[in-house]
Design a protein around this motif. Structure first.
Motif, short mmCIF file in Angstrom:
data_model
loop_
_atom_site.label_atom_id
_atom_site.label_comp_id
_atom_site.label_asym_id
_atom_site.label_seq_id
_atom_site.Cartn_x
_atom_site.Cartn_y
_atom_site.Cartn_z
N GLN A 189 0.93 -1.10 0.28
CA GLN A 189 -0.09 -0.25 -0.27
C GLN A 189 0.69 1.10 0.02
OE1 GLN A 189 -3.30 0.00 -0.23
NE2 GLN A 189 -3.93 -1.95 -0.04
N LEU A 190 0.50 2.02 -0.98
CA LEU A 190 1.97 3.32 -1.38
C LEU A 190 1.47 4.61 -0.99
CD1 LEU A 190 5.04 4.35 -2.36
CD2 LEU A 190 3.94 3.95 -4.47
N GLU A 193 -1.90 5.33 -14.43
CA GLU A 193 -1.79 4.47 -15.62
C GLU A 193 -0.96 4.45 -16.78
OE1 GLU A 193 -6.04 3.43 -15.98
OE2 GLU A 193 -6.78 2.09 -14.56
N GLU A 194 -1.35 5.37 -17.16
CA GLU A 194 -0.33 5.94 -18.79
C GLU A 194 0.77 6.13 -18.81
OE1 GLU A 194 -0.46 8.68 -22.59
OE2 GLU A 194 -2.06 8.84 -21.05
N ALA A 195 1.06 6.65 -17.43
CA ALA A 195 2.63 6.57 -16.75
C ALA A 195 3.04 5.22 -16.06
CB ALA A 195 2.89 8.15 -16.03
N VAL A 213 2.94 -4.60 -10.08
CA VAL A 213 1.48 -4.68 -10.96
C VAL A 213 0.13 -3.54 -10.23
CG1 VAL A 213 -0.60 -5.65 -11.56
CG2 VAL A 213 1.32 -7.03 -11.59
N LEU A 214 0.04 -2.68 -10.21
CA LEU A 214 -1.05 -1.84 -10.26
C LEU A 214 -2.41 -2.08 -10.20
CD1 LEU A 214 -1.13 1.31 -9.25
CD2 LEU A 214 -1.73 1.86 -11.50
N GLU A 215 -2.98 -2.58 -9.07
CA GLU A 215 -3.87 -3.27 -8.97
C GLU A 215 -5.40 -1.70 -8.58
OE1 GLU A 215 -4.73 -6.18 -9.07
OE2 GLU A 215 -3.00 -7.39 -8.91
N THR A 216 -5.26 -1.29 -7.87
CA THR A 216 -6.29 -0.35 -7.69
C THR A 216 -4.65 1.12 -7.34
OG1 THR A 216 -6.37 -0.70 -5.19
CG2 THR A 216 -7.63 -1.47 -6.32
N VAL A 217 -6.24 2.36 -7.77
CA VAL A 217 -5.69 4.02 -7.35
C VAL A 217 -6.77 4.82 -6.59
CG1 VAL A 217 -4.45 5.65 -8.46
CG2 VAL A 217 -4.28 3.45 -9.30
N ASP A 218 -6.62 4.61 -5.51
CA ASP A 218 -7.62 5.94 -5.00
C ASP A 218 -6.85 7.52 -4.54
OD1 ASP A 218 -9.42 5.95 -3.18
OD2 ASP A 218 -8.70 5.47 -1.02
N ILE A 245 -3.51 6.75 -3.04
CA ILE A 245 -2.70 5.79 -2.01
C ILE A 245 -3.29 4.78 -3.40
CG2 ILE A 245 -3.44 3.49 -0.78
CD1 ILE A 245 -4.88 5.30 0.98
N LEU A 246 -1.76 4.00 -3.74
CA LEU A 246 -1.92 2.72 -4.36
C LEU A 246 -1.47 1.41 -4.43
CD1 LEU A 246 -0.91 5.41 -6.09
CD2 LEU A 246 0.14 4.58 -7.24
N THR A 247 -2.48 0.91 -4.82
CA THR A 247 -1.83 -0.72 -4.35
C THR A 247 -1.44 -1.57 -5.20
OG1 THR A 247 -4.26 -1.17 -3.52
CG2 THR A 247 -3.73 -3.20 -3.44
#
Length: 398
Positions: free
Chosen positions: A34-35, A79-81, A101-106, A120-122
């Motif tokens: 969780q970033l 997602e593009e970057a 792998v980028l799962e979700t972006v909050d 927050i990136l998962t």
């Protein structure tokens, strides 16, 4: 005074760039991260290793434009970057590289575009068979990174800068750090938060230096300043004191005002010294080469201590992200010692430059000299001017 002018020429508000925080969960078959970070400078490609405020980057306009995007638009831009960002991330199991792998972006809704927006990136990655531990980090261009791992009631916390990598995080338990590694890392981090990143703190320390060249007043002031920001560092790290991001501008504005205050008081003290000298000369034309050095007063110490509490909040944005790990006390002390070494380095350089100036002029340097009074006034006026501009910028223009 060219050295001071060159420093002031690059003056800018501090603490805009803050470290990202990565909570790492290592399982038997996969790792989940969780970033929490500000996505905008990463997408814009800003090199966060060389600046303390995104406004200092030539790409600041792109960063500001991204801050105004809706969550949906910023998610699409992320997602593009992402391939370019992921290429700057190091994730591996033992020696084997892993692909995050980028799962979700909050992403929060758009607020004040002048305030940092944390998303927050998962991230996930499958782990190979075996028990190889996970190592995580990213390139220095992405800025500082706080890595945290919690498992089985234990915790591991690390603050990574300059592209450093985490300690190996096992699949059971948490990573281990030697006391020596912790002390060295936080010592360097504390010094780095003064030189080169803490220009507002540098100017405040110079304000203390210009009050009087005598060691006793300087020692009392530096001690009060040190004690004060040690208190707020500890309170913030323990979570007792917490300043919301949207309220940090108030702290920053008062820090700027503290620079103005000590600068003005320095000028007034120097002016009182000259008046006393003129009176002693009987109002004639006798040149007075020396006057009494300023003495430290309880009021000055109290003011320096009060401002030190606020300056400590400026540092606390880093340490407040840490939990009570095994070496919590050592981390706190080492960081604070690094800060003090940075402050002492500022004073040493200032003293060396003032001494060199006197040598060139063929004058003897001592606390009561009129020459030092003149340098004190000029230096304090320059410092006060920058502080005043920061007060305006962080309140009326922010």
């Amino acid at each position: 005074m060219a050295w001071l002018l060159s420093m002031l020429a690059v003056a800018s508000p501090a603490h805009e760039v803050q470290p990202a925080v990565a909570d790492v969960e290592v399982g038997a078959d996969a790792v989940t991260i969780q970033l929490r970070t500000a996505l905008e400078p990463l997408i814009a490609g800003i090199d966060l290793s060389t600046i303390e405020d995104t406004n200092d980057s030539p790409l600041s306009d792109q960063n500001d434009a991204l801050r105004r995007l809706s969550p949906e638009e910023l998610r699409a831009a992320t997602e593009e970057a992402w391939p370019a960002i992921a290429a700057q991330i190091t994730l591996q199991a033992g020696e084997q590289p892993l692909t995050p792998v980028l799962e979700t972006v909050d992403i929060p809704e758009v607020g004040d575009p002048e305030i940092r927006r944390d998303s927050i990136l998962t991230l996930t990655a499958a782990l190979p068979d075996g028990d190889a531990p996970v190592i995580f980090g990213w390139d220095s261009e992405l800025g500082g990174l706080v890595v945290r791992q919690v498992a089985d009631g234990e915790s591991y916390d690390d603050f990574l800068t300059g592209g450093a990598l985490s300690e190996p995080m096992p699949r059971t338990g948490v990573a281990e750090q030697s006391l020596g590694d912790v002390v060295v890392r936080y010592l360097i981090s504390g010094f780095d938060h003064i030189i080169p990143k803490g220009l507002d703190h540098i100017l405040f320390v110079l304000g203390l230096f210009f009050y009087a060249l005598a060691w006793r007043p300087l020692l009392w002031q530096v001690t009060a300043f040190t004690a004060a920001h040690t208190v707020t560092l500890a309170l913030a790290t323990l979570g007792i004191v917490n300043i919301a991001d949207d309220a940090m501008w108030i702290v920053e504005a008062i820090i700027a005002a503290s620079i103005v205050y000590v600068a003005v008081e320095n000028v007034l003290v120097a002016r009182r010294g000259r008046v006393v000298a003129a009176a002693a000369a009987g109002g004639g034309t006798v040149r007075v080469e020396a006057v009494d050095a300023p003495t430290i007063t309880p009021a000055r110490i109290a003011v320096v201590f009060a401002f030190g509490l606020l300056h400590g909040l400026g540092f606390a944005s880093v340490l407040s992200e840490f939990g009570l790990g095994e070496h919590f006390v050592a981390s706190l002390i080492a960081f604070n010692v690094g800060v003090e070494l940075g402050q002492l380095a500022v004073i040493a350089v200032a003293l060396l430059l003032v001494w060199a100036t006197f040598e060139v002029l063929g004058r003897r340097l001592h606390p009561e000299s009129e020459g030092f009074r003149a340098i004190s006034v000029v230096g304090s006026l320059l410092i006060g001017a920058v502080g005043l501009w920061w007060v305006i910028e962080r309140t009326l223009l922010g």
